[in-house]
Design a protein around this motif. Structure first.
Motif, short mmCIF file in Angstrom:
data_model
loop_
_atom_site.label_atom_id
_atom_site.label_comp_id
_atom_site.label_asym_id
_atom_site.label_seq_id
_atom_site.Cartn_x
_atom_site.Cartn_y
_atom_site.Cartn_z
N ILE A 1 -3.06 -1.85 6.81
CA ILE A 1 -2.34 -1.20 5.71
C ILE A 1 -0.87 -1.56 5.85
CG2 ILE A 1 -1.77 1.02 4.65
CD1 ILE A 1 -4.76 0.31 4.50
N GLU B 1 -0.35 10.77 4.61
CA GLU B 1 -1.22 10.95 3.46
C GLU B 1 -2.11 9.71 3.25
OE1 GLU B 1 -0.39 12.36 -1.20
OE2 GLU B 1 1.25 11.69 0.08
N VAL B 2 -1.47 8.55 3.26
CA VAL B 2 -2.20 7.31 2.97
C VAL B 2 -3.19 6.98 4.11
CG1 VAL B 2 -1.93 4.81 2.71
CG2 VAL B 2 -0.42 6.37 1.45
N ASP C 1 3.18 -1.74 4.50
CA ASP C 1 4.31 -1.30 3.67
C ASP C 1 5.21 -2.53 3.49
OD1 ASP C 1 6.31 0.04 2.33
OD2 ASP C 1 7.21 0.86 4.15
N VAL D 1 -2.20 7.04 -3.89
CA VAL D 1 -2.99 7.04 -2.65
C VAL D 1 -4.44 6.67 -2.95
CG1 VAL D 1 -3.81 8.46 -0.73
CG2 VAL D 1 -1.48 8.77 -1.61
N ARG E 1 6.04 3.67 -6.60
CA ARG E 1 5.03 4.35 -5.77
C ARG E 1 3.63 3.89 -6.16
NH1 ARG E 1 5.73 9.18 -1.85
NH2 ARG E 1 7.90 8.78 -1.40
N VAL F 1 -5.18 2.99 -2.91
CA VAL F 1 -5.28 2.45 -1.56
C VAL F 1 -6.65 2.78 -0.96
CG1 VAL F 1 -4.16 2.25 0.69
CG2 VAL F 1 -2.80 2.90 -1.31
N ARG F 2 -7.03 4.02 -1.16
CA ARG F 2 -8.32 4.49 -0.63
C ARG F 2 -9.47 3.66 -1.19
NH1 ARG F 2 -12.28 6.95 -2.19
NH2 ARG F 2 -11.45 7.46 -4.25
N GLN G 1 4.35 10.28 3.57
CA GLN G 1 3.48 9.40 2.79
C GLN G 1 2.52 8.63 3.71
OE1 GLN G 1 5.75 6.27 1.11
NE2 GLN G 1 4.19 5.63 -0.38
N ALA H 1 0.83 -1.22 0.00
CA ALA H 1 0.00 0.00 0.00
C ALA H 1 0.86 1.26 0.00
CB ALA H 1 -0.93 0.00 1.22
N LEU H 2 2.14 1.12 0.31
CA LEU H 2 3.01 2.30 0.35
C LEU H 2 4.20 2.16 -0.61
CD1 LEU H 2 2.02 1.95 3.74
CD2 LEU H 2 2.51 4.34 3.30
#
Lengths: 315, 315
Positions: free
Chosen positions: B180, B194-195, B182, B160, B157, B163-164, B191, B149-150
């Protein structure tokens, strides 16, 4: 700070790293290391400590290293002075920046320099006077550090108000920069926010730098917390070399490469080329052994398809 | 979450750690590890993966490990199900929590489970139906994970918004928890904010957990950023064991001991005794070798005069 970077990363491995190594890195090795970091984009390097050579033979070549480093265009050369005598050696060379450190922990200060904390703070005033008397005001910057500001092996937690008072003293005394150090790696992000906010309330326009150790894994988390407070200057050591001989259990500084990677990933420009920086590790590794260097980025490499902060900003 | 802790730390070393080891840890060793972590205060442990034993012989004893772990009072037992078939094995035992993971990266999802991402997401709906049909609603929780997801080794990359959207799908489909991840350690604190903010806008009252790897040194910095967003559930692995066999360059999860130390230092109660937790390392070390475990707290030890979050709260 020049306008093409967002965060100043200062390499301290040649001082904070080497002061704990038994192997003496030859002068040529130090210069090669300095030149390679500068070529990778590191703009400020602490290159030596003006301690007596009998105490730390690693720095017996301090004069030569400083002089030759100062001849490199674009580099800000910093050197540690443990006292007025050391500062005078630095002033004689007109070094760009001298850092002088007092422990907020009274016990650590006595163990480290055999003086009361207040005597050490007062000495900073004398160093400012000596700098000005030498006609170096505006040429040689004085960075005043506060070590054990986030914890001490002897005293444990340090009261925020003690740090605040010391920072206020140094700001008033004429520091050109204030450095807050987690000498023994006790800090956590919440505490970092608390301490830096208190310090920033006392320091006005004087830049404040953070010096974190990664002793217990929280180094980069503390950087992130300091960034949240507006801190934009960080000390770090290539390969995480370093520690403090008088602070039991301390291990290395935060790793320059990992710090630069995190900052760059966050979109904060450091001016440093990550691949070239990683390649610099070969130089200290040649003298100290590859095992003495740590670092996650060196182990894992850059992410695939990685785009630097600069590339993303101009895309 | 019970009211005597502020943050839930979930141990995933027995699953995410062991899935990458060649040495097979015997069932008794796994149980000793689980029991010791529970005794140290860890309340939730991912104990196994319901993958076919021919693919991962490490988990051939999944049924026995889950059954015996569920007999331990006070422990929430989680097991990974890579697909509906695996979930059915878990449901047959009435395991407390089943986690099922989809990659946000389409490429990684295909490489990992040979299915399109959308097919994997749709499968989660079938798993929810199977759980409900088995009469386990309200008894077996379904945690839906989003890996890569990250960032992704294949795609770089990850947007976002991707992911949302995936998080919104899983929330709508009936997830009891959203995780979530990484997976390959690309994330930075900016990041993360943000995520997680984007995800939290879609998940309502459903708890969101973070699963970070420390591949490039940013693991705990990312935890701190997630804490800022209100995240209070974190996966971690004792000694940082773990990785992902299909994600080149990935290394271990964040270290449980270092995570607990940072949280506790920040005044966030985990219910976990740090010294007892450090002692648990001896158990995996016996089978996998001490060198396979990393960790800064284990190397440096607790700070002197350290007072735990609970001690400070009640002082």
């Amino acid at each position: 700070m020049s306008s093409d970077i967002d965060v100043l990363v200062r390499e301290v491995g040649l001082r904070d790293g080497l002061q704990n190594t038994e192997t003496i890195v030859p002068t040529e090795g130090k210069l090669a290391w300095i030149e390679a970091e500068l070529a990778a984009g590191v703009r400020e390097i602490e290159v030596a400590s003006f301690v007596p050579a009998r105490l730390m033979p690693q720095f017996a070549d301090a004069e030569e290293v400083v002089t030759r480093a100062m001849a490199l265009p674009g580099l800000t050369v910093m050197a540690l002075a443990p006292n007025l005598k050391g500062a005078e050696r630095a002033f004689a060379l007109g070094v760009h920046k001298v850092d002088y450190v007092t422990s907020v922990s009274r016990t650590h200060n006595i163990k480290n320099v055999r003086r009361e904390r207040e005597a050490s703070l007062e000495d900073f005033k004398r160093i400012v006077q000596a700098r000005d008397a030498a006609g170096l005001k505006g040429r040689t910057q004085l960075a005043a550090g506060l070590s054990t500001a986030l914890g001490c092996s002897y005293e444990g937690r340090i009261a925020v108000d003690e740090v605040r008072q010391c920072a206020a003293f140094l700001a008033e005394a004429g520091a050109d920069e204030i450095m807050i150090a987690d000498t023994v790696g006790y800090a956590d992000p919440r505490q970092v926010r608390e301490v830096f906010k208190a310090v920033l309330a006392e320091t006005g326009d004087i830049p404040v730098a953070a010096h974190f150790h990664d002793t217990r894994g929280t180094g980069l988390a503390n950087v992130s917390a300091a960034l949240d407070c507006g801190i934009r200057r960080f000390d770090a050591s290539l390969g995480g070399l370093g520690g403090c001989p008088y602070a039991p259990g301390a291990s290395g500084n935060i790793v320059t490469e990992d710090l630069c990677f995190m900052l760059d990933s966050m979109g904060l420009r450091t001016g440093i080329d990550l691949q070239r920086l990683l390649a610099v590790r070969d130089i200290p590794a040649r003298y100290l052994g590859a095992d003495s260097l740590s670092g996650a980025l060196a182990r894992a490499g850059l992410p695939r398809h990685y785009r630097t902060a600069t590339e993303r900003a101009t895309a």
